[in-house]
Write a protein that holds these residues in place. Structure first.
Motif, PDB file in Angstrom:
ATOM      1  N   LEU A 114       0.811  -1.221   0.000  1.00 35.30           N
ATOM      2  CA  LEU A 114       0.000   0.000   0.000  1.00 35.30           C
ATOM      3  C   LEU A 114       0.846   1.273   0.000  1.00 35.30           C
ATOM      4  O   LEU A 114       0.320   2.351  -0.261  1.00 35.30           O
ATOM      5  CB  LEU A 114      -0.929   0.003   1.219  1.00 35.30           C
ATOM      6  N   ASN A 115       2.120   1.147   0.298  1.00 35.08           N
ATOM      7  CA  ASN A 115       2.995   2.318   0.277  1.00 35.08           C
ATOM      8  C   ASN A 115       3.435   2.698  -1.126  1.00 35.08           C
ATOM      9  O   ASN A 115       3.938   3.797  -1.355  1.00 35.08           O
ATOM     10  CB  ASN A 115       4.232   2.051   1.145  1.00 35.08           C
ATOM     11  N   ASN A 116       3.220   1.790  -2.091  1.00 36.25           N
ATOM     12  CA  ASN A 116       3.581   2.065  -3.484  1.00 36.25           C
ATOM     13  C   ASN A 116       2.514   2.915  -4.160  1.00 36.25           C
ATOM     14  O   ASN A 116       1.360   2.960  -3.720  1.00 36.25           O
ATOM     15  CB  ASN A 116       3.761   0.755  -4.256  1.00 36.25           C
ATOM     16  N   GLN A 117       2.909   3.575  -5.217  1.00 31.33           N
ATOM     17  CA  GLN A 117       1.984   4.380  -5.995  1.00 31.33           C
ATOM     18  C   GLN A 117       1.304   3.503  -7.051  1.00 31.33           C
ATOM     19  O   GLN A 117       1.971   2.898  -7.888  1.00 31.33           O
ATOM     20  CB  GLN A 117       2.729   5.530  -6.691  1.00 31.33           C
ATOM     21  N   ALA A 124      -8.079   0.923  -1.975  1.00 30.72           N
ATOM     22  CA  ALA A 124      -7.492  -0.267  -1.357  1.00 30.72           C
ATOM     23  C   ALA A 124      -7.258  -0.045   0.138  1.00 30.72           C
ATOM     24  O   ALA A 124      -7.524  -0.937   0.956  1.00 30.72           O
ATOM     25  CB  ALA A 124      -6.176  -0.626  -2.054  1.00 30.72           C
ATOM     26  N   ARG A 125      -6.787   1.133   0.509  1.00 33.30           N
ATOM     27  CA  ARG A 125      -6.571   1.426   1.931  1.00 33.30           C
ATOM     28  C   ARG A 125      -7.891   1.443   2.692  1.00 33.30           C
ATOM     29  O   ARG A 125      -7.958   0.989   3.841  1.00 33.30           O
ATOM     30  CB  ARG A 125      -5.853   2.759   2.081  1.00 33.30           C
ATOM     31  N   ALA A 126      -8.936   1.967   2.055  1.00 36.39           N
ATOM     32  CA  ALA A 126     -10.247   1.991   2.715  1.00 36.39           C
ATOM     33  C   ALA A 126     -10.792   0.583   2.910  1.00 36.39           C
ATOM     34  O   ALA A 126     -11.387   0.278   3.956  1.00 36.39           O
ATOM     35  CB  ALA A 126     -11.217   2.825   1.886  1.00 36.39           C
ATOM     36  N   ILE A 127     -10.555  -0.302   1.933  1.00 33.44           N
ATOM     37  CA  ILE A 127     -11.026  -1.684   2.053  1.00 33.44           C
ATOM     38  C   ILE A 127     -10.280  -2.407   3.172  1.00 33.44           C
ATOM     39  O   ILE A 127     -10.871  -3.176   3.945  1.00 33.44           O
ATOM     40  CB  ILE A 127     -10.849  -2.423   0.707  1.00 33.44           C
ATOM     41  N   VAL A 128      -8.986  -2.146   3.282  1.00 38.76           N
ATOM     42  CA  VAL A 128      -8.176  -2.814   4.306  1.00 38.76           C
ATOM     43  C   VAL A 128      -8.651  -2.450   5.706  1.00 38.76           C
ATOM     44  O   VAL A 128      -8.602  -3.270   6.629  1.00 38.76           O
ATOM     45  CB  VAL A 128      -6.688  -2.461   4.121  1.00 38.76           C
ATOM     46  N   VAL A 197       2.593   0.303  10.505  1.00 43.95           N
ATOM     47  CA  VAL A 197       3.801   0.221   9.691  1.00 43.95           C
ATOM     48  C   VAL A 197       3.756   1.248   8.563  1.00 43.95           C
ATOM     49  O   VAL A 197       4.769   1.863   8.221  1.00 43.95           O
ATOM     50  CB  VAL A 197       3.972  -1.202   9.128  1.00 43.95           C
ATOM     51  N   LEU A 198       2.571   1.447   7.999  1.00 46.25           N
ATOM     52  CA  LEU A 198       2.433   2.392   6.896  1.00 46.25           C
ATOM     53  C   LEU A 198       2.781   3.809   7.332  1.00 46.25           C
ATOM     54  O   LEU A 198       3.400   4.573   6.566  1.00 46.25           O
ATOM     55  CB  LEU A 198       1.004   2.348   6.344  1.00 46.25           C
ATOM     56  N   SER A 199       2.427   4.164   8.552  1.00 42.27           N
ATOM     57  CA  SER A 199       2.789   5.497   9.055  1.00 42.27           C
ATOM     58  C   SER A 199       4.295   5.633   9.167  1.00 42.27           C
ATOM     59  O   SER A 199       4.865   6.699   8.911  1.00 42.27           O
ATOM     60  CB  SER A 199       2.132   5.737  10.416  1.00 42.27           C
ATOM     61  N   GLY A 200       4.971   4.550   9.566  1.00 44.49           N
ATOM     62  CA  GLY A 200       6.427   4.587   9.625  1.00 44.49           C
ATOM     63  C   GLY A 200       7.065   4.638   8.254  1.00 44.49           C
ATOM     64  O   GLY A 200       8.061   5.349   8.039  1.00 44.49           O
ATOM     65  N   LEU A 201       6.505   3.918   7.299  1.00 46.83           N
ATOM     66  CA  LEU A 201       7.052   3.913   5.939  1.00 46.83           C
ATOM     67  C   LEU A 201       6.943   5.292   5.287  1.00 46.83           C
ATOM     68  O   LEU A 201       7.860   5.731   4.575  1.00 46.83           O
ATOM     69  CB  LEU A 201       6.312   2.881   5.076  1.00 46.83           C
ATOM     70  N   GLN A 202       5.844   5.981   5.529  1.00 44.29           N
ATOM     71  CA  GLN A 202       5.649   7.288   4.897  1.00 44.29           C
ATOM     72  C   GLN A 202       6.521   8.372   5.513  1.00 44.29           C
ATOM     73  O   GLN A 202       6.666   9.443   4.924  1.00 44.29           O
ATOM     74  CB  GLN A 202       4.171   7.678   4.999  1.00 44.29           C
ATOM     75  N   SER A 203       7.095   8.100   6.672  1.00 43.36           N
ATOM     76  CA  SER A 203       7.994   9.083   7.295  1.00 43.36           C
ATOM     77  C   SER A 203       9.448   8.919   6.845  1.00 43.36           C
ATOM     78  O   SER A 203      10.298   9.723   7.223  1.00 43.36           O
ATOM     79  CB  SER A 203       7.918   8.963   8.820  1.00 43.36           C
TER      80      SER A 203
END
Length: 314
Positions: A114-117, A124-128, A197-203
């Motif tokens: 989900l971190n990819n464009q 997809a994020r809303a479904i997850v 994890v996604l919050s960490g990846l985006q930082s």
């Protein structure tokens, strides 16, 4: 004749008035005044119940919940010597380890995706997040409906696809039913890990990956040398919270099996609930609660100490 210079009028410099001791003291205690309501509420609704449970675990308690007197470790001895305690403790450990480990691995992989464009990433994020936003009772009820032998949607789907010719009993043994409960627990826990994890990846600054690409690093080298070290704090938080939440999870197991048959799918939480409200053994239930609290305290402390020390070494 000596001339005396005319005297100049004395000029007094205006000095700023200092802060009074009362104001200085008020500023010193002001932060504590603001957090006092939260501390008081935590003491009333968290600390007092914990102390009450510890008191009950060391006391002789009637079926009505009245504390008769000090009982020492009597409740703990009765619980540990009970025929079901060993099985319940084993189920709790298997349940916690399986759900936490597998949900962490799958959630981490999903966060990387989900971190990819890509097109439709927001959808997809809303479904997850749907399984996380739905109550656990509803999730467990849906899973019970899916695996039902007579009218379950899993059998219906497989028969329509021609994979099976007749309905399959997906829960022939207590162990199989417990495995389905673990699967449900993993399914509802993955979104929490994913977004931590996604919050960490985006930082993470993209310049790290650009520099690694210039140096000729491949995908796996970037993953283990850049991504994992930089999201370690997010993984630590999600793992510790997961251990606490999953260990104390009640709705999934209670909705799907109520710990039956014969405690084969019970965990400590459902077991102490039965002791307290089905059997009227509230002192023993409090002892089970204290045992669970101590296990959680030790596990979370060991994990955090190990993670922080490993981070300092690096």
């Amino acid at each position: 004749m000596n001339k005396v210079a005319p005297s100049r009028p004395e000029t007094r410099l205006a000095r700023p008035k200092g802060i009074s001791p009362a104001k200085r003291a008020l500023r010193r205690i002001e932060p504590y005044i603001w957090i006092a309501p939260s501390v008081i509420l935590m003491g009333i609704f968290i600390l007092v119940p914990i102390l009450s449970v510890f008191q009950m675990s060391l006391s002789d308690v009637s079926k009505a919940g009245k504390i008769k007197g000090f009982n020492g470790l009597g409740n703990f001895i009765k619980v540990v010597k009970g025929s079901a305690f060993g099985l319940v403790l084993q189920n709790t450990l298997v349940w916690t380890i399986a759900v936490v480990v597998l949900s962490t691995v799958l959630g981490f992989v999903l966060a990387l995706i989900l971190n990819n464009q890509f097109r439709g990433r927001k959808i997809a994020r809303a479904i997850v997040v749907f399984p996380w936003a739905t109550t656990l009772v509803i999730q467990a009820s849906v899973w019970n409906f899916i695996i039902n032998t007579d009218y379950g949607t899993l059998n219906t789907l497989l028969m329509k696809l021609g994979i099976i010719k007749q309905a399959v009993n997906w829960t022939p043994t207590p162990e199989a039913y417990f495995a389905w409960e673990i699967a449900c627990g993993i399914f509802v826990t993955i979104p929490f890990v994913t977004f931590c994890v996604l919050s960490g990846l985006q930082s993470i600054d993209t310049s790290y990956y650009e520099a690694a690409t210039v140096d000729g690093a491949n995908y796996w080298q970037k993953l283990f040398k850049i991504t994992l070290p930089l999201v370690k704090s997010s993984l630590t938080v999600s793992t510790v919270l997961n251990i606490i939440y999953v260990f104390n999870s009640f709705p999934i197991i209670w909705t799907m099996t109520k710990g039956d048959p014969a405690n084969h799918t019970d965990t400590l939480v459902t077991y102490l609930y039965k002791l307290a409200f089905y059997n009227g053994r509230q002192g023993e239930a409090a002892a089970v609660s204290v045992i669970g609290f101590l296990i959680l305290l030790v596990c979370a402390s060991v994990y955090m100490i190990y993670t922080l020390r490993k981070g300092d070494d690096n």
